[in-house]
Write a protein that holds these residues in place. Structure first.
Motif, mmCIF file in Angstrom:
data_model
loop_
_atom_site.group_PDB
_atom_site.id
_atom_site.type_symbol
_atom_site.label_atom_id
_atom_site.label_comp_id
_atom_site.label_asym_id
_atom_site.label_seq_id
_atom_site.Cartn_x
_atom_site.Cartn_y
_atom_site.Cartn_z
ATOM 1 N N LEU A 53 0.559 -1.270 0.010
ATOM 2 C CA LEU A 53 -0.067 0.108 0.000
ATOM 3 C C LEU A 53 0.956 1.274 0.274
ATOM 4 N N GLN A 54 2.014 0.880 0.974
ATOM 5 C CA GLN A 54 3.273 2.289 0.871
ATOM 6 C C GLN A 54 3.603 2.895 -0.748
ATOM 7 N N GLU A 55 4.209 1.011 -1.071
ATOM 8 C CA GLU A 55 5.472 1.681 -1.997
ATOM 9 C C GLU A 55 4.948 1.795 -3.485
ATOM 10 N N SER A 56 3.133 0.819 -3.583
ATOM 11 C CA SER A 56 2.763 1.639 -4.760
ATOM 12 C C SER A 56 1.075 1.734 -4.929
ATOM 13 N N GLN A 80 12.703 -4.011 3.535
ATOM 14 C CA GLN A 80 12.184 -2.464 2.728
ATOM 15 C C GLN A 80 13.765 -1.235 2.294
ATOM 16 N N VAL A 81 13.911 -1.118 3.373
ATOM 17 C CA VAL A 81 14.901 0.295 3.582
ATOM 18 C C VAL A 81 14.925 1.650 2.550
ATOM 19 N N SER A 82 13.336 2.289 3.090
ATOM 20 C CA SER A 82 13.334 3.038 2.999
ATOM 21 C C SER A 82 13.933 4.433 3.126
ATOM 22 N N ALA A 83 13.542 5.297 2.059
ATOM 23 C CA ALA A 83 13.505 6.679 2.442
ATOM 24 C C ALA A 83 12.359 7.397 3.742
ATOM 25 N N TYR A 84 11.304 6.716 4.387
ATOM 26 C CA TYR A 84 10.770 7.347 4.485
ATOM 27 C C TYR A 84 9.818 6.167 5.395
ATOM 28 N N GLY A 125 10.760 5.951 -14.910
ATOM 29 C CA GLY A 125 11.287 6.016 -14.970
ATOM 30 C C GLY A 125 11.507 7.350 -13.700
ATOM 31 N N ASP A 126 11.756 8.747 -13.979
ATOM 32 C CA ASP A 126 12.426 9.041 -13.048
ATOM 33 C C ASP A 126 11.367 9.657 -12.101
ATOM 34 N N ALA A 127 9.776 8.956 -11.959
ATOM 35 C CA ALA A 127 8.743 9.459 -11.241
ATOM 36 C C ALA A 127 8.802 8.267 -9.872
ATOM 37 N N ASN A 128 9.591 7.207 -10.295
ATOM 38 C CA ASN A 128 9.754 6.089 -9.015
ATOM 39 C C ASN A 128 11.698 5.306 -9.225
ATOM 40 N N ASP A 129 12.062 6.666 -8.961
ATOM 41 C CA ASP A 129 13.398 5.913 -8.550
ATOM 42 C C ASP A 129 14.279 4.835 -9.525
ATOM 43 N N HIS A 130 13.787 5.393 -11.256
ATOM 44 C CA HIS A 130 14.466 5.092 -12.245
ATOM 45 C C HIS A 130 13.682 3.350 -11.958
#
Length: 187
Positions: free
Chosen positions: A92-95, A162-166, A104-109
Motif C-alpha cells: 500500500l505504501q510503495e505502490s 525495504q530500507v525506505s527513505a521514509y 522512469g524518474d517518477a519512481n527511482d528509475h
C-alpha cells in the motif's frame, strides 16, 4: 518451552478458567436485558494496535486481485496472517497495491512492481519483480530473515526489509492491511 514459563502460562489459564466459571453465570445474568434478548459481547483481538494516524484508499478490482495474490503467496510460503498484513501494508505504501511498470524518474528509475523492488538492488529481473507472486515471495524471504518480525511494530519489520527513505510511512496502512487480510484470508 521452559518449565517456569509453562507453569506461569498454566497458572494464568487456570485463573482465567476459574474466573469464568465463578463469574460467568453472574456476569451472564447481569448482562441479560429486561427484554430477554441476548447481548453481544466485544472480544479483544490479539492483533497489535496500529501506530499513528491511519490512511485508507478505495481499491479497484486490480488492487483487490493483488491483495489476493499477496495472501496466496503468503499462504504458499507457510507464513501466518501477520506476514500478509505486513506485506499488504508495505505494498500500500510503495505502490498503492498497483503493479508498477517502468516509470522512469517518477519512481527511482528502476523500482517496479507491488513493492517497488529494484533489479539493480538484486530483487530479480523486471519480469520477475512485476509478477505479484514472485515479488511477494521475495519480500517474504527478506521478512523471514528479520529476527522477531512477528512481534515488532509493522513499520519496523517493513523498513528492515525495504530500507525506505521514509521508514515510518508503512505504519499508516496497518489498519487497512489488517482489514483486507481479515476479509480475504479465508476466501
Amino acid at each position: 518451552m521452559n518449565t517456569i514459563l509453562r507453569k506461569s502460562m498454566l497458572s494464568v489459564a487456570g485463573l482465567a478458567f476459574a474466573g469464568g466459571v465463578f463469574a460467568g453465570p453472574i456476569a451472564a445474568h447481569a448482562a441479560t436485558p429486561a427484554d430477554g434478548k441476548p447481548v453481544a459481547a466485544a472480544v479483544q483481538s490479539a492483533a497489535p494496535k496500529p501506530q499513528g494516524d491511519q490512511s485508507h484508499i478505495t481499491l479497484t478490482d486490480e488492487q483487490t486481485a493483488n491483495v489476493k495474490a499477496i495472501i496466496a503467496a503468503t499462504k504458499k510460503a507457510g507464513l501466518p496472517e501477520r506476514a500478509a498484513v505486513i506485506s499488504i501494508a508495505t505494498s500500500l505504501q510503495e505502490s498503492k497495491l498497483e503493479n508498477l511498470g517502468h516509470l522512469g524518474d517518477a519512481n527511482d528509475h528502476d523500482s517496479l512492481g507491488l513493492f517497488q523492488q529494484r533489479p539493480t538492488s538484486g530483487w530479480g529481473t523486471p519480469e520477475q519483480i512485476t509478477n505479484p507472486e514472485y515479488s511477494t515471495t521475495a519480500f517474504l524471504k527478506g521478512l523471514k530473515q528479520v529476527d522477531g518480525w512477528q512481534d515488532m511494530p509493522l513499520t519496523d519489520a517493513a523498513q528492515t526489509v525495504q530500507v525506505s527513505a521514509y521508514p515510518d510511512a508503512y505504519a499508516q496502512w496497518e489498519q487497512q492491511a489488517t482489514d483486507l487480510v481479515a476479509q480475504h484470508w479465508n476466501s
